[in-house]
Design a protein around this motif. Sequence first.
Motif, PDB file in Angstrom:
ATOM      1  N   GLU A   1       0.823  -1.373   0.012  1.00  0.00           N
ATOM      2  CA  GLU A   1       0.010   0.047   0.223  1.00  0.00           C
ATOM      3  C   GLU A   1       0.769   1.383   0.198  1.00  0.00           C
ATOM      4  N   GLY A   2       0.737   1.984  -1.080  1.00  0.00           N
ATOM      5  CA  GLY A   2       1.470   3.408  -0.972  1.00  0.00           C
ATOM      6  C   GLY A   2       1.751   3.783  -2.318  1.00  0.00           C
ATOM      7  N   PRO A   3       2.673   4.923  -2.582  1.00  0.00           N
ATOM      8  CA  PRO A   3       2.995   5.284  -4.002  1.00  0.00           C
ATOM      9  C   PRO A   3       3.863   4.060  -4.646  1.00  0.00           C
ATOM     10  N   MET A   4       3.957   3.906  -5.779  1.00  0.00           N
ATOM     11  CA  MET A   4       4.775   3.197  -6.760  1.00  0.00           C
ATOM     12  C   MET A   4       6.074   3.742  -6.967  1.00  0.00           C
ATOM     13  N   TRP A   5       7.056   2.803  -6.903  1.00  0.00           N
ATOM     14  CA  TRP A   5       8.409   3.472  -7.426  1.00  0.00           C
ATOM     15  C   TRP A   5       9.171   2.368  -7.954  1.00  0.00           C
ATOM     16  N   PHE A   6       8.425   1.478  -8.757  1.00  0.00           N
ATOM     17  CA  PHE A   6       9.034   0.235  -9.337  1.00  0.00           C
ATOM     18  C   PHE A   6       9.551   0.577 -10.630  1.00  0.00           C
ATOM     19  N   SER A   7      10.798   0.281 -11.021  1.00  0.00           N
ATOM     20  CA  SER A   7      11.188   0.123 -12.609  1.00  0.00           C
ATOM     21  C   SER A   7      11.182  -0.936 -13.418  1.00  0.00           C
ATOM     22  N   GLU A   8      11.035  -2.065 -12.342  1.00  0.00           N
ATOM     23  CA  GLU A   8      10.953  -3.419 -13.118  1.00  0.00           C
ATOM     24  C   GLU A   8       9.730  -3.925 -12.716  1.00  0.00           C
ATOM     25  N   PRO A   9       9.215  -5.037 -13.577  1.00  0.00           N
ATOM     26  CA  PRO A   9       7.942  -5.493 -13.285  1.00  0.00           C
ATOM     27  C   PRO A   9       8.018  -6.306 -12.093  1.00  0.00           C
ATOM     28  N   ILE A  10       6.966  -6.415 -11.467  1.00  0.00           N
ATOM     29  CA  ILE A  10       6.669  -7.215 -10.077  1.00  0.00           C
ATOM     30  C   ILE A  10       6.369  -8.475 -10.549  1.00  0.00           C
ATOM     31  N   SER A  11       7.316  -9.302 -10.346  1.00  0.00           N
ATOM     32  CA  SER A  11       7.336 -10.821 -10.854  1.00  0.00           C
ATOM     33  C   SER A  11       7.989 -11.683 -10.134  1.00  0.00           C
ATOM     34  N   GLY A  12       7.644 -13.051  -9.848  1.00  0.00           N
ATOM     35  CA  GLY A  12       8.238 -13.886  -9.381  1.00  0.00           C
ATOM     36  C   GLY A  12       8.019 -15.469  -9.441  1.00  0.00           C
ATOM     37  N   PRO A  13       8.709 -16.343  -9.405  1.00  0.00           N
ATOM     38  CA  PRO A  13       8.375 -17.678  -9.875  1.00  0.00           C
ATOM     39  C   PRO A  13       7.399 -18.394  -8.912  1.00  0.00           C
ATOM     40  N   LYS A  14       7.335 -17.885  -7.688  1.00  0.00           N
ATOM     41  CA  LYS A  14       6.449 -18.339  -6.773  1.00  0.00           C
ATOM     42  C   LYS A  14       5.141 -17.484  -6.321  1.00  0.00           C
ATOM     43  N   LEU A  15       5.188 -16.489  -7.132  1.00  0.00           N
ATOM     44  CA  LEU A  15       4.356 -15.208  -6.651  1.00  0.00           C
ATOM     45  C   LEU A  15       2.991 -15.618  -7.102  1.00  0.00           C
ATOM     46  N   ASP A  16       1.815 -15.963  -6.109  1.00  0.00           N
ATOM     47  CA  ASP A  16       0.588 -16.552  -6.700  1.00  0.00           C
ATOM     48  C   ASP A  16      -0.502 -15.226  -6.230  1.00  0.00           C
ATOM     49  N   VAL A  17      -0.223 -14.460  -5.360  1.00  0.00           N
ATOM     50  CA  VAL A  17      -1.016 -13.487  -5.006  1.00  0.00           C
ATOM     51  C   VAL A  17      -0.468 -12.087  -4.832  1.00  0.00           C
ATOM     52  N   VAL A  18      -1.129 -11.116  -5.762  1.00  0.00           N
ATOM     53  CA  VAL A  18      -0.679  -9.756  -5.679  1.00  0.00           C
ATOM     54  C   VAL A  18      -1.816  -8.764  -5.228  1.00  0.00           C
ATOM     55  N   ASP A  19      -1.428  -7.921  -4.240  1.00  0.00           N
ATOM     56  CA  ASP A  19      -2.557  -7.176  -3.540  1.00  0.00           C
ATOM     57  C   ASP A  19      -2.189  -5.882  -3.393  1.00  0.00           C
ATOM     58  N   ILE A  20      -2.264  -4.718  -4.392  1.00  0.00           N
ATOM     59  CA  ILE A  20      -1.566  -3.453  -4.022  1.00  0.00           C
ATOM     60  C   ILE A  20      -2.567  -2.705  -4.152  1.00  0.00           C
ATOM     61  N   ALA A  21      -2.311  -1.492  -3.319  1.00  0.00           N
ATOM     62  CA  ALA A  21      -3.265  -0.196  -3.092  1.00  0.00           C
ATOM     63  C   ALA A  21      -2.455   0.695  -3.686  1.00  0.00           C
ATOM     64  N   VAL A  22      -2.834   1.424  -4.823  1.00  0.00           N
ATOM     65  CA  VAL A  22      -1.838   2.194  -5.479  1.00  0.00           C
ATOM     66  C   VAL A  22      -2.281   3.772  -5.070  1.00  0.00           C
ATOM     67  N   GLU A  23      -1.337   4.554  -4.604  1.00  0.00           N
ATOM     68  CA  GLU A  23      -1.309   5.935  -4.373  1.00  0.00           C
ATOM     69  C   GLU A  23      -0.376   6.712  -5.247  1.00  0.00           C
ATOM     70  N   PRO A  24      -0.952   7.944  -5.846  1.00  0.00           N
ATOM     71  CA  PRO A  24      -0.105   8.560  -6.834  1.00  0.00           C
ATOM     72  C   PRO A  24       1.200   9.029  -6.378  1.00  0.00           C
ATOM     73  N   HIS A  25       2.155   8.840  -7.200  1.00  0.00           N
ATOM     74  CA  HIS A  25       3.589   9.238  -6.874  1.00  0.00           C
ATOM     75  C   HIS A  25       3.793  10.797  -7.649  1.00  0.00           C
ATOM     76  N   VAL A  26       4.418  11.428  -7.011  1.00  0.00           N
ATOM     77  CA  VAL A  26       4.842  12.828  -7.556  1.00  0.00           C
ATOM     78  C   VAL A  26       5.476  12.885  -8.848  1.00  0.00           C
ATOM     79  N   ASP A  27       6.171  11.581  -9.168  1.00  0.00           N
ATOM     80  CA  ASP A  27       6.956  11.542 -10.458  1.00  0.00           C
ATOM     81  C   ASP A  27       6.041  10.840 -11.541  1.00  0.00           C
TER      82      ASP A  27
END
Length: 510
Positions: free
Chosen positions: A209-235
């Motif tokens: 939960e929070g602003p996103m600051w990711f330059s690479e994809p959210i990815s993982g070989p075991k990742l089954d559940v992704v739960d994100i609350a997106v807050e706007p980032h100034v950039d």
Amino acid sequence: MSVFGKLPCDVIRLIIAYEAPNLDSHLLDWRSALRLISVSRVWRAAGFSVLYSTAFIHDKLKFSQFWEPEEPIQFDAEYGGFRALTNIELIQRMGITRSVTRLVLEGCELSSSVSLILRTIDVCALSSCSWTQSLRHCFRTLFNYESLDAKCERECFAGAVTAASYLVQLLPGVRVLKIGAKGCGDIQLAFVTEVLYLCVGQVSKLEYEGPMWFSEPISGPKLDVVDIAVEPHVDGKYPIIDAHGPRSISISLMDAPFDWSWFQRNEHGVLFDRLEWLTLVSAKIDYAPTVHGRLSGAQFPQLVHLCISNVVFSTIDPMCLNNSPVQCVELVGPVIHMPSFDWTQLTHLHTLKFNFGYVGVEQMKNNFIARSNRLFEHLRGTMDVCVQLFSSSRVTWSDVYWPRVTRMEVVGMSEMVNVLKAALQVPDLVYLGFTLLRLNEDDISRVLSFLRNIQNEHEKMVESKLKTVVVRARKGMVCGKLTKAFESLKWYYPGLEHLALTNLDPKFLK
């Protein structure tokens, strides 16, 4: 041995989970569990895995409402702010860091976020490192809202990244990662982002939960559940999510726009090849988020449940869903934005839900009654149709006509009498539920008067198909006289088979 010592281990774990349901978010719950496992050696052995499977570093300010009065919030000069809370020191001293499967980081305020990073450095046995003293000076400068020179700023970022690296090395068994970064600045975000990227290859569940600051994809070989609350980032930075891996993706928009380009695509489009559950909604149900782009050429070969803002749904090419096995669709938002769609195209669909949010001045101004009547009159298909809304006194229930609706959930008590009297306006209704967040004397008096005089002033609803009425309220709110009066509904609805007054699930209040 006492009777408590003879309980099966599974029962002991259930007791601990019941008494301390929020081990990762309430320090008092964690302390309660500590006391419980001191009952006996049997309890300690049974509860050990429950208690020490979660490691947390918390923002003391955010959780101060759960703090014991005799322990006031303290300012710690060593940390340059309010000291964050953690159980990692204890876990480390006991030599059981490899037992941790869940890591929770919560830090919102600047002061405690700085403390969170410095505390991480200390608990990971880095306090002897030569650079930590200058780093502390930089963080104190940051906490005092003084400007940082370029060298100091670089040290802060380097310290945040290093702290993240050592934290992940200390806890190699983490499979669930929960991060609360709402309101964090860039240096704090550098810390939690580094933790995320270092952990994402090993975790099966990610909550952010929070602003996103990711330059690479959210990815993982075991990742089954992704739960994100997106807050706007100034950039203007937003997440990139690998659509191929997760079985469940939930995105909640906190005043942020949504863009279908957040999902990685190949030359053929977007393939959600393992996805079974997709949620795309605004954190404010009554808010219509801004959506960029349309989704076309996508495939959902495993999708079973779709919960989506109606504005976002209208940007999906219907062809994307035609061959999916989706069984349940929930549309969330004001009725004015409900899309026109031929639901018979979804051959596996058995449940269609409409969550209208709060029906107050704004929705009534937009002709809520007329629009909703047309919506349900023109529905085609054999699926169950469910409605959920937060009703206000502005809804004229006598004008409602909702054929095809089989289940209805109403939040709020002020309109309970009018809803009960309008059952024939929803001719196919078989289930009616009420969720009571609060009760006042006027509401109780009105409901009691209706129920007590129902046989003298009203006719039986012989034609009603209603079979179940459930009333949920906060624990202790439904008084005995109200419970007894509700029995009269069995006369009012001759077909009624089940009537229940139950306590509201605490999770609903979060």
